[in-house]
Design an enzyme around this catalytic site. Structure first.
Site, mmCIF file in Angstrom:
data_model
loop_
_atom_site.group_PDB
_atom_site.id
_atom_site.type_symbol
_atom_site.label_atom_id
_atom_site.label_comp_id
_atom_site.label_asym_id
_atom_site.label_seq_id
_atom_site.Cartn_x
_atom_site.Cartn_y
_atom_site.Cartn_z
ATOM 1 N N ASP A 34 0.880 -1.173 0.000
ATOM 2 C CA ASP A 34 0.000 0.000 0.000
ATOM 3 C C ASP A 34 0.913 1.217 0.000
ATOM 4 O O ASP A 34 2.133 1.100 0.182
ATOM 5 C CB ASP A 34 -0.892 0.001 1.262
ATOM 6 C CG ASP A 34 -1.795 1.234 1.337
ATOM 7 O OD1 ASP A 34 -2.363 1.618 0.305
ATOM 8 O OD2 ASP A 34 -1.920 1.834 2.431
ATOM 9 N N SER A 35 0.295 2.382 -0.165
ATOM 10 C CA SER A 35 1.078 3.612 -0.110
ATOM 11 C C SER A 35 1.481 3.956 1.325
ATOM 12 O O SER A 35 2.308 4.838 1.530
ATOM 13 C CB SER A 35 0.249 4.764 -0.663
ATOM 14 O OG SER A 35 -0.887 4.932 0.154
ATOM 15 N N CYS A 93 -4.253 -1.430 -1.897
ATOM 16 C CA CYS A 93 -4.416 0.006 -2.123
ATOM 17 C C CYS A 93 -5.363 0.160 -3.294
ATOM 18 O O CYS A 93 -5.108 -0.377 -4.379
ATOM 19 C CB CYS A 93 -3.043 0.609 -2.438
ATOM 20 S SG CYS A 93 -3.101 2.332 -2.945
ATOM 21 N N GLU A 95 -3.067 8.751 8.514
ATOM 22 C CA GLU A 95 -1.612 8.645 8.678
ATOM 23 C C GLU A 95 -1.145 9.475 9.888
ATOM 24 O O GLU A 95 -0.160 9.150 10.522
ATOM 25 C CB GLU A 95 -0.877 9.096 7.408
ATOM 26 C CG GLU A 95 -1.160 8.239 6.166
ATOM 27 C CD GLU A 95 -0.324 6.954 6.055
ATOM 28 O OE1 GLU A 95 0.794 6.926 6.580
ATOM 29 O OE2 GLU A 95 -0.815 5.987 5.452
ATOM 30 N N CYS A 146 -11.046 2.772 -0.017
ATOM 31 C CA CYS A 146 -9.662 3.117 0.301
ATOM 32 C C CYS A 146 -9.330 2.336 1.560
ATOM 33 O O CYS A 146 -10.130 2.314 2.507
ATOM 34 C CB CYS A 146 -9.517 4.618 0.548
ATOM 35 S SG CYS A 146 -7.883 5.074 1.178
ATOM 36 N N HIS A 193 -7.421 2.885 3.889
ATOM 37 C CA HIS A 193 -7.260 3.680 5.113
ATOM 38 C C HIS A 193 -8.611 3.869 5.822
ATOM 39 O O HIS A 193 -8.648 4.112 7.029
ATOM 40 C CB HIS A 193 -6.705 5.071 4.800
ATOM 41 C CG HIS A 193 -5.234 5.109 4.503
ATOM 42 N ND1 HIS A 193 -4.686 4.569 3.366
ATOM 43 C CD2 HIS A 193 -4.196 5.650 5.205
ATOM 44 C CE1 HIS A 193 -3.373 4.778 3.378
ATOM 45 N NE2 HIS A 193 -3.063 5.424 4.482
HETATM 46 N N1 DGL Z 1 -4.868 3.149 1.056
HETATM 47 C C1 DGL Z 1 -4.853 3.652 -0.275
HETATM 48 C C2 DGL Z 1 -6.057 3.291 -1.094
HETATM 49 O O1 DGL Z 1 -6.694 2.300 -0.775
HETATM 50 C C3 DGL Z 1 -4.461 4.979 -0.440
HETATM 51 C C4 DGL Z 1 -4.109 6.006 -0.322
HETATM 52 C C5 DGL Z 1 -3.283 6.992 -0.972
HETATM 53 O O2 DGL Z 1 -2.090 6.872 -0.845
HETATM 54 O O3 DGL Z 1 -3.834 7.872 -1.587
HETATM 55 O O4 DGL Z 1 -6.369 3.937 -2.064
#
Ligand code: DGL
Length: 263
Positions: free
Chosen positions: A6-7, A69, A148, A180, A182
């Site tokens: 993931d990012s 992600c 984050e 997402c 997150h």
């Molecule tokens: N957790 C990531 C996603 O599902 C992303 C976030 C990001 O870096 O923009 O898109």
């Protein structure tokens, strides 16, 4: 090992769900924190980062790659599948299937990063299953930074979520995809705001179940993953802060050692 990237820390919600649903299979995780957020980057850049992440996970012994992600899944999964011979699972497919199963009104909301929403992938995929469904998408670019930073219950976070969800509240949706990885960490704020009548789809749980199904249907990969059982799960990041360390431990409910690497 099951390779997951993931990012940032969001994909750890997926890693944690995989750990619970597929116990005993070690994970190798990479969070590209130095480049987060992916959701505001161009497709070319997201594809380049995703290839670097995949190369790194393969070097670490991954025999299955999970793109935890949505931004990378929506932008880079086709490219990765054509470039690598290992199986690549994206986080979007299981969530779209679940949305199609759960909706009764056929009015579905999707929240995600700008990259995910602009790709329009949820609408296309859900309408492949239910052609007359109505999909309402909302980009929520600030939410990744809130997670984050560990701002999971702040008043400011509630206000931002209220602002983002307002247009969706007017659309009478009965299902909302947290598009997402997150966002499951903000579920306790999103649920009450969108309304308890709306079913939330947590893509981390759906992804973990898809990994389990994949292993059952692919005996050779399962066998290869079983050979790594004696190894410990490892967590790598391209950058680290105290907030990130704390969030990782919060997600797993135990101290998580993040190893910083240059990828
Ligand atoms: N957790 C990531 C996603 O599902 C992303 C976030 C990001 O870096 O923009 O898109």
């Amino acid at each position: 090992m099951i390779g997951i990237f993931d990012s940032g820390v969001g994909g750890m919600t997926v890693a944690r769900a995989i750990e619970k649903i597929c116990p005993g299979f070690p994970l190798v995780y990479f969070g590209d924190i130095a480049h987060t957020p992916y959701g505001s980057k161009s497709p070319d850049t997201i594809i380049r980062y995703s290839k670097n992440n995949t190369d790194f996970l393969l070097e670490q012994g991954a025999s299955l790659i999970v793109i935890a992600c949505n931004s990378a899944s929506s932008t880079a999964s086709d490219e990765l599948r054509s470039h690598y011979s290992v199986p690549i699972l994206d986080v979007i497919t299981p969530a779209t299937i679940k949305a199609a199963v759960l909706t009764q009104s056929r009015r579905i909301g999707v929240i995600g990063t700008r990259a995910t929403v602009q790709s329009d992938i949820y609408r296309k995929r859900i309408q492949e299953i239910i052609p007359d469904s109505m999909i309402f998408s909302q980009a929520c670019p600030l939410l990744v930074s809130l997670v984050e930073e560990g701002w999971l219950s702040r008043r400011e976070s509630k206000m931002i979520i209220r602002r983002y969800l307002h247009p969706l509240r007017l659309k009478q949706i009965d299902t909302l995809v947290l598009g997402c990885t997150h966002y499951p960490l903000l579920k306790h704020l999103i649920g009450p705001r969108i309304g308890h009548r709306v079913k939330l789809i947590d893509s981390s749980v759906e992804m973990a179940m898809a990994v389990s199904d994949f292993m059952e249907q692919n005996a050779d990969i399962k066998h290869r993953l079983e050979q790594s059982r004696s190894q410990q799960s490892r967590f790598y990041v391209s950058d680290s802060t105290e907030a990130v360390e704390n969030m990782a431990s919060k997600i797993f409910g135990r101290p998580i050692h993040l190893e910083k690497v240059r990828v």
